[in-house]
Enzyme design. Structure first.
Site, short mmCIF file in Angstrom:
data_model
loop_
_atom_site.label_atom_id
_atom_site.label_comp_id
_atom_site.label_asym_id
_atom_site.label_seq_id
_atom_site.Cartn_x
_atom_site.Cartn_y
_atom_site.Cartn_z
N GLY A 68 0.81 -1.22 0.00
CA GLY A 68 0.00 0.00 0.00
C GLY A 68 0.84 1.27 0.00
CB THR A 69 3.93 2.23 1.84
OG1 THR A 69 3.37 1.87 3.10
CG2 THR A 69 4.79 3.46 2.00
CG ASN A 154 -4.98 4.08 8.95
OD1 ASN A 154 -5.33 5.08 8.30
ND2 ASN A 154 -3.91 4.09 9.71
CD GLN A 182 -7.02 -0.47 7.44
OE1 GLN A 182 -7.80 -1.36 7.80
NE2 GLN A 182 -5.74 -0.50 7.78
CG HIS A 202 -0.16 -6.61 5.06
ND1 HIS A 202 -0.22 -6.22 6.37
CD2 HIS A 202 0.23 -5.51 4.37
CE1 HIS A 202 0.13 -4.94 6.46
NE2 HIS A 202 0.40 -4.48 5.25
CB THR A 238 11.93 -9.32 -11.12
OG1 THR A 238 13.05 -9.03 -11.95
CG2 THR A 238 11.45 -10.74 -11.38
CB CYS A 326 1.46 2.51 10.17
SG CYS A 326 0.73 1.19 9.22
N1 PLP Z 1 -2.80 2.98 3.83
C1 PLP Z 1 -3.51 2.60 4.89
C2 PLP Z 1 -4.86 3.20 5.10
C3 PLP Z 1 -3.01 1.65 5.78
O1 PLP Z 1 -3.74 1.27 6.84
C4 PLP Z 1 -1.72 1.09 5.55
C5 PLP Z 1 -1.13 0.14 6.52
O2 PLP Z 1 -1.36 0.21 7.70
C6 PLP Z 1 -1.02 1.51 4.40
C7 PLP Z 1 -1.59 2.46 3.56
C8 PLP Z 1 0.31 0.93 4.07
O3 PLP Z 1 0.18 -0.34 3.47
P1 PLP Z 1 1.40 -1.35 3.45
O4 PLP Z 1 1.55 -1.88 4.83
O5 PLP Z 1 1.01 -2.42 2.47
O6 PLP Z 1 2.59 -0.60 2.96
#
Ligand code: PLP
Length: 390
Positions: A68-69, A154, A182, A202, A238, A326
């Site tokens: 996600g990041t 989140n 989320q 995940h 890759t 996070c």
């Molecule tokens: N965006 C939201 C709303 C999240 O809750 C999170 C993870 O907690 C992320 C982005 C980041 O995702 P990732 O852990 O796959 O990098």
């Protein structure tokens, strides 16, 4: 242990483990033209088609990322850079103040290159005030590079009015990015609406370290990771075949029965909230039961320190989170709770409980059995601290 922190990362689904394991045994690079490469490529493209069908988007709008990041960074910076190159007068980004740091930090970093960042107002439940967006769209007409509003928060689970936001931005020719990390699996999710969206495996029972960037291509987006030319030149590197097929298997299971999942999460969350309110009558529920994510409850425990309460529950066999996982470890008040107008003391004494596919009522019952003593002990510790420090 009872795990009630699925918003941080949910338990991997057996179907995802099986798909991942099968693919992990394959030799070859999915970009190679020989038989081994073609086999890997086929698995990736089958996964892309299956995910697209489940999400209601076209396969060629899906780009695989490391999570996600990365998807958030790629969408935000890739769109802003392309829009500014097209027209340098586009020097404004509008963002909600409750975004995950994966969106907020890259956007705030744009100030150094002369961009203006406008933060949208949110109400007490964490929902963006659409009237404020309307004002800003008028005020900065012709200057807006991007609007970024997450699908669901989140920390408190607030679901945002994305359809309304897109319908305001589209006539103004302004792209919208929505972090849907989320929200995936929630009924009513329509990922074709925003120009870009981010997802993470995940959070829905897939492997860690893989995610998706969805780009509808209504507005251009610069490549984020260059080199290798994979993913149509948008994201070099890759492809991680086992993670991608594991994610596809998890998504298929998530979308098999969204209404039943929603009902199960809602029932567990409601029973958790009712039980907490029974045993700790002054607890304050900050999440919105009707308009929020079905499996998440954010609760403040007056007179407690959130970290202490979380650790006491942990030692009693129940895993929950202080605010957002996070950013846990940081002692400062969460930016989300601040934007919602929750005072520092209530914010500091709050926990996030999030249920997932592997939970049962028994898990909630265990929490409710150990919670009163944990709260009592956290309160004793809280009262003692200023005395010891003085
Ligand atoms: N965006 C939201 C709303 C999240 O809750 C999170 C993870 O907690 C992320 C982005 C980041 O995702 P990732 O852990 O796959 O990098």
């Amino acid at each position: 242990m009872v795990y009630l922190d699925h918003a941080a990362s949910t338990t991997i689904r057996p179907v995802a483990v099986q798909a991942w394991t099968d693919a992990a045994m394959l030799t070859g690079n999915p970009s190679s033209s020989h038989a081994a490469g073609r086999k890997g490529r086929r698995l990736v493209e089958d996964a892309r088609e299956s995910i697209a069908a489940n999400l209601g988007v076209k396969p060629d709008t899906i780009f695989f990322t490391s999570g996600g990041t990365e998807a958030d960074n790629a969408a935000v910076l890739g769109t802003v850079n392309a829009r500014r190159r097209e027209d340098p007068r586009r020097d404004v980004v509008i963002v909600s103040p409750i975004e995950h740091k994966a969106v907020l930090e890259p956007i705030e970093g744009l100030v150094a290159s002369g961009m203006t960042i406008e933060k949208l107002r949110v109400d007490r439940s964490g929902r963006v005030q659409v009237a404020h967006l309307k004002e800003l769209l008028t005020q900065y007409r012709g200057r807006i590079a991007l609007v970024a509003v997450m699908w669901a928060n989140n920390e408190v689970g607030a679901v945002q009015p994305i359809e309304e936001i897109v319908s305001l931005c589209r006539p103004a020719r302004v792209p919208v990015h929505s972090d849907a990390v989320q929200a995936v699996g929630s009924p009513g999710l329509s990922l074709a609406l925003p120009n870009t969206a981010a997802m993470s495996a995940h959070k829905l029972g897939g492997p860690k370290g893989v995610g998706i960037l969805i780009h509808q291509n209504r507005y251009p987006m610069d490549p984020f990771i260059r080199g290798g030319g994979q993913e149509n030149g948008i994201r070099g590197g890759t492809l991680d075949v086992p993670c991608i097929v594991g994610m596809a298997a998890a998504i298929k299971e998530v979308f098999a029965e969204p209404e039943a999942t929603d009902a199960k999460y809602r029932q567990l969350r409601n029973s958790l909230v009712a039980g907490v309110q029974d045993s700790v009558p002054d607890a304050v529920v900050n999440s919105d039961a009707d308009a929020g994510l079905p499996g998440l409850a954010h609760i403040s425990f007056p007179g407690c320190e959130g970290d202490a309460l979380m650790l006491l529950l942990d030692s009693a066999g129940v895993e929950v989170s202080v605010g957002s996982a996070c950013s846990s470890g940081a002692t400062k008040t969460s930016h989300v709770l601040q934007a919602m107008g929750i005072d520092e003391e209530a914010a500091g004494g709050s926990l996030r409980f999030s249920v997932g596919w592997s939970n049962t009522q028994e898990d909630v019952d265990v929490l409710l059995r150990v919670l009163p003593e944990a709260v009592a002990r956290a309160r004793q510790a809280y009262v003692r601290t200023p005395v010891e420090g003085s």
